[in-house]
Design a protein around this motif. Structure first.
Motif, short mmCIF file in Angstrom:
data_model
loop_
_atom_site.label_atom_id
_atom_site.label_comp_id
_atom_site.label_asym_id
_atom_site.label_seq_id
_atom_site.Cartn_x
_atom_site.Cartn_y
_atom_site.Cartn_z
N ALA A 361 0.79 -1.39 0.01
CA ALA A 361 -0.03 -0.02 0.10
C ALA A 361 0.75 1.35 -0.04
CB ALA A 361 -1.07 -0.18 1.51
N PHE A 362 0.16 2.33 -0.25
CA PHE A 362 1.00 3.51 -0.89
C PHE A 362 1.42 4.26 0.69
CE2 PHE A 362 -3.27 4.91 0.28
CZ PHE A 362 -3.06 6.13 1.36
N TYR A 363 0.88 3.78 1.76
CA TYR A 363 1.27 4.78 2.99
C TYR A 363 2.30 3.92 3.81
CZ TYR A 363 -1.98 0.67 4.48
OH TYR A 363 -2.37 -0.43 4.47
N MET A 364 2.91 2.90 3.18
CA MET A 364 4.20 2.17 3.94
C MET A 364 5.39 2.66 3.54
SD MET A 364 2.99 -1.64 3.25
CE MET A 364 1.47 -2.32 4.07
N ARG A 365 6.34 2.86 4.35
CA ARG A 365 7.50 3.69 4.45
C ARG A 365 8.77 2.91 3.59
NH1 ARG A 365 12.32 5.46 6.13
NH2 ARG A 365 12.58 7.64 7.20
N GLU A 366 9.08 4.04 2.47
CA GLU A 366 10.09 3.37 1.77
C GLU A 366 11.32 3.29 2.37
OE1 GLU A 366 11.77 5.13 -2.40
OE2 GLU A 366 9.58 5.02 -2.16
N ASN A 367 12.04 2.08 2.22
CA ASN A 367 13.41 1.66 2.58
C ASN A 367 14.43 2.37 1.64
OD1 ASN A 367 12.51 0.01 4.85
ND2 ASN A 367 12.31 -1.53 3.30
N THR A 372 12.15 -1.30 -1.75
CA THR A 372 11.02 -2.10 -0.83
C THR A 372 10.62 -1.30 0.22
OG1 THR A 372 12.98 -2.55 0.72
CG2 THR A 372 12.63 -4.05 -0.96
N VAL A 373 9.57 -1.74 0.88
CA VAL A 373 9.16 -0.93 1.92
C VAL A 373 8.89 -1.60 3.16
CG1 VAL A 373 7.43 0.44 0.45
CG2 VAL A 373 6.86 -1.66 1.47
N ALA A 374 9.23 -0.88 4.41
CA ALA A 374 9.18 -1.43 5.80
C ALA A 374 7.91 -1.90 6.24
CB ALA A 374 9.66 -0.28 6.84
N ALA A 375 7.61 -3.37 5.75
CA ALA A 375 6.15 -3.74 5.80
C ALA A 375 6.86 -5.43 6.45
CB ALA A 375 5.59 -4.06 4.37
N GLY A 389 1.36 -5.42 8.66
CA GLY A 389 1.88 -4.23 9.38
C GLY A 389 3.07 -3.58 8.50
N SER A 390 3.20 -2.48 9.07
CA SER A 390 4.28 -1.73 8.44
C SER A 390 4.55 -0.57 9.33
CB SER A 390 3.77 -1.33 6.98
OG SER A 390 2.90 -0.14 7.06
N GLN A 391 5.90 0.17 8.89
CA GLN A 391 5.92 1.62 9.48
C GLN A 391 5.43 2.47 8.33
OE1 GLN A 391 9.86 2.24 10.43
NE2 GLN A 391 9.82 4.19 10.39
N ARG A 392 4.80 3.21 8.89
CA ARG A 392 4.19 4.42 7.92
C ARG A 392 4.98 5.47 7.29
NH1 ARG A 392 0.47 0.18 8.45
NH2 ARG A 392 -0.83 0.48 10.17
N GLU A 393 4.70 5.91 6.14
CA GLU A 393 5.62 6.88 5.56
C GLU A 393 5.52 8.18 6.18
OE1 GLU A 393 8.30 8.24 4.41
OE2 GLU A 393 8.19 6.70 2.74
N GLU A 394 6.36 8.66 6.96
CA GLU A 394 6.02 9.80 7.65
C GLU A 394 6.60 11.30 6.97
OE1 GLU A 394 10.39 9.10 8.79
OE2 GLU A 394 8.79 8.11 8.17
N ARG A 395 7.43 11.11 5.81
CA ARG A 395 8.14 12.11 5.03
C ARG A 395 7.03 12.80 4.09
NH1 ARG A 395 13.06 8.17 3.67
NH2 ARG A 395 11.30 7.07 3.13
N CYS A 424 5.53 12.35 12.84
CA CYS A 424 6.61 11.84 13.54
C CYS A 424 6.78 10.17 12.87
CB CYS A 424 6.71 11.80 14.93
SG CYS A 424 5.18 10.95 15.77
N LYS A 425 7.86 9.35 13.14
CA LYS A 425 7.68 7.99 12.78
C LYS A 425 6.69 7.37 13.49
CE LYS A 425 11.35 5.96 15.88
NZ LYS A 425 12.59 5.27 15.80
N HIS A 426 5.89 6.50 12.84
CA HIS A 426 4.80 5.63 13.41
C HIS A 426 4.66 4.43 12.76
CE1 HIS A 426 2.86 8.25 10.65
NE2 HIS A 426 1.75 7.54 10.65
N ALA A 427 4.06 3.32 13.39
CA ALA A 427 3.96 2.12 12.87
C ALA A 427 2.56 1.44 13.39
CB ALA A 427 4.97 1.26 13.03
#
Length: 461
Positions: A361-367, A372-375, A389-395, A424-427
Motif C-alpha cells: 500500500a501507498f502509506y508504507m515507508r520506503e526503505n 522495498t518498504v518497511a512492511a 503491518g508496516s512502518q508508515r511513511e512519515e516524510r 513523526c515516525k509511526h507504525a
C-alpha cells in the motif's frame, strides 16, 4: 424459597471447593438437549447457555407430571426445580433431582437440529439456529472471549480505543473494492446525501493514524467491508479488523507488539475456554491446542522477503511442486508459499519483512534501497498470513509523490497534512479478527466464525 443457579457459576463453585450439598431447593432455566427415560426414571441433558457444559436433570415417578416431562423434546425451553445432588462416582460431579419440570417453550416437529452430527454447510443455511449446535456454542463463546482478549491486551498497555467511521469518502487500500452508499429515489443517488460519493470503510487505519499523533498508542476494532467476489474459505464481504497504531515506533517495535498481542490472545483463550478448546482439538482439528502452545513457547523468526523468494526458488529447483510454481522477486506470495516458509523452512511463526514497494500500500515507508518498504506479514503454521503491518511513511514529500502518482491525493489532503503538522515516525498493523479466530479454533472456513456471514451472492439473514 428456591436458589436460582446456572451451569457456569455452579461448575466454578465446585472447582473452587464450595460445598454444594446444602443449597436446598434450586431452580434453573435452560433448554433440553436430550431427554431419555426408561419408564420409571428419566434424564434430561439441560443446557442453559452459560457454559459449554450441560447439567443432567434426573426425574422419576416422584416428579410432578412425570408423563408430560417424559415427552419434552430436544430444544424445548424448561424451568427445573429440585435438589442438587453430588455424584462423585459418576461422569458428572453433580446432577439435579427434579421435583418439577415446567415446559416454558415447546418445539414443533419440524425442528431441524437433532442429536446427530450435522454438516457445517447445512448449518450455514439455518444460521439463526446454529448457535445451538455444539460446534457453534464453542466458536461463538471463543469469539466473545477473544474479543475481550483484544481489548484487555491494548487497555493494559495504555492504548486508547478509537471508534473510526464506517461511512467514509476514502478507500484506505487504494484498491477500489468498496461498497458505495446510495440514496433511493433521488436524482443523484450517490452524491445527494453527503454531497459526495460515500462508501463503507475497508479499514479504519487512516483515521486512527490521526489519533496516534495525539494519543501516541491507539487502536480501533470494528467491522470493515470489501466488495470482492472472492468465493474462498478466507474471504468475506463483512469482517472485523483489529488495527493499532503507535507513534514514535518503527517496524521492529511494530513486530514486537504483534508478537506480544498474538501470544496474549492465544494464552487468554486457552485459559478462559478450556472446554471449548478441548472440543476443537478433539473434533475440529486434532492437536490444535498443542500447536497453539508451541506458538506460545517459540520466538517469532524474522526473514527478509528477498530471502524467502530465494528459498522458494530453491524448493522448486529441488522438485517441490506448488500450484503456482513461477517464483520471482516482486510477486505477491500465495498462501501455499507462505505456509511452506513457516511450516517447512522455519517450522514456526515467521515475520516476512521488507516487501517490494509495488505490491504494498501507498502509506508504507520506503526503505533506503528505493525498492522495498518497511512492511511485515506474520506467517503461522497451518494458516499462512494472519497479520499485516508496516512502518508508515512519515516524510511528506515522498508520500505526496506516491499519492500523486496513484491519483488518490484528492480527498486525502488531511492525511498528508498529518506529516507536516507535528508528524513523526509511526507504525501499525491489522489483524483480521475472524481469521485469527479461524487460526485459534481450527475452523477452516470464515463463514463458520461469523454469526451471520456476508459473502457475494449470500445475504439470507
Amino acid at each position: 424459597m428456591s436458589t436460582i443457579i446456572d451451569v457456569r457459576t455452579t461448575y466454578e463453585a465446585f472447582a473452587n471447593g464450595a460445598d454444594l450439598s446444602n443449597l436446598g431447593e434450586v431452580e434453573i432455566y435452560g433448554w433440553a438437549r436430550t431427554n431419555r427415560n426408561s419408564g420409571q426414571i428419566g434424564f434430561i441433558e439441560l443446557h442453559d447457555g452459560t457454559a459449554f457444559k450441560s447439567i443432567q436433570v434426573v426425574y422419576s415417578n416422584d416428579t410432578d407430571n412425570y408423563d408430560a416431562v417424559a415427552h419434552i423434546t430436544t430444544a424445548a425451553a424448561v424451568k427445573v426445580t429440585g435438589t442438587l445432588v453430588m455424584t462423585p462416582e459418576m461422569k458428572q460431579p453433580f446432577e439435579i433431582h427434579a421435583k418439577t419440570v415446567e415446559l416454558l417453550g415447546d418445539v414443533s416437529e419440524d425442528y431441524p437440529l437433532q442429536k446427530k452430527r450435522t454438516s457445517l454447510e447445512f448449518l450455514r443455511e439455518i444460521a439463526y439456529l446454529r448457535p445451538r449446535a455444539n460446534t457453534f456454542q464453542a466458536v461463538f463463546r471463543v469469539r466473545s472471549v477473544l474479543a475481550m482478549a483484544v481489548h484487555s491486551f491494548f487497555q493494559e498497555r495504555g492504548f486508547v480505543y478509537v471508534h473510526t467511521p464506517e461511512i467514509t469518502g476514502n478507500d484506505a487500500e487504494g484498491a477500489g473494492s468498496v461498497f458505495t452508499i446510495s440514496t433511493e429515489g433521488t436524482p443523484h443517488p450517490y452524491t445527494d446525501f453527503f454531497g459526495t460519493k460515500a462508501s463503507l470503510t475497508v479499514s479504519g487505519q487512516l483515521h486512527v493514524e490521526a489519533f496516534a499523533l495525539a494519543f501516541k498508542d491507539v487502536y480501533t476494532f470494528g467491522p470493515t467491508f470489501r466488495a470482492e467476489k472472492s468465493n474462498t474459505k478466507r474471504h468475506a464481504s463483512e469482517f472485523w479488523m483489529i488495527e493499532p497504531e503507535m507513534a514514535f515506533t518503527d517496524l521492529n517495535g511494530d513486530m514486537e507488539c504483534i508478537e506480544a498481542c498474538i501470544k496474549y490472545c492465544i494464552r487468554y483463550v486457552l485459559e478462559k475456554c478450556p472446554d471449548e478448546m478441548a472440543f476443537f482439538s478433539t473434533w475440529i482439528e486434532k492437536g490444535r491446542m498443542d500447536q497453539l502452545n508451541a506458538v506460545l513457547n517459540t520466538p517469532f523468526t524474522r526473514m527478509e522477503y528477498t530471502d524467502g523468494i530465494k528459498l522458494l526458488q530453491e524448493a522448486v529447483k529441488n522438485g517441490h511442486k506448488f500450484d503456482y510454481n513461477k517464483i520471482e522477486w516482486g510477486m505477491d506470495l500465495q498462501s501455499e508459499h507462505e505456509r511452506y516458509l513457516t511450516e517447512e523452512v522455519v517450522k514456526g511463526p515467521t515475520f516476512l519483512i521488507n516487501y517490494p514497494k509495488e505490491i504494498k500500500a501507498f502509506y508504507m515507508r520506503e526503505n533506503d534501497d528505493g525498492k522495498t518498504v518497511a512492511a511485515c506479514d506474520l506467517l503461522v503454521p497451518g494458516e499462512g498470513e494472519i497479520v499485516g503491518g508496516s512502518q508508515r511513511e512519515e516524510r511528506y514529500d515522498i508520500l505526496k509523490a506516491k499519492m500523486d502518482k496513484l491519483g488518490n491525493t484528492q480527498g486525502l489532503e488531511w492525511y498528508l497534512n498529518l506529516r507536516k503538522y507535528g508528524g513523526c515516525k509511526h507504525a501499525g498493523f491489522g489483524i483480521g479478527f475472524d481469521r485469527l479466530l479461524m487460526y485459534i479454533t481450527g475452523i477452516d472456513n470464515i463463514r463458520d466464525t461469523e454469526p451471520y456471514p456476508r459473502t457475494s451472492n449470500a445475504l439470507k439473514y
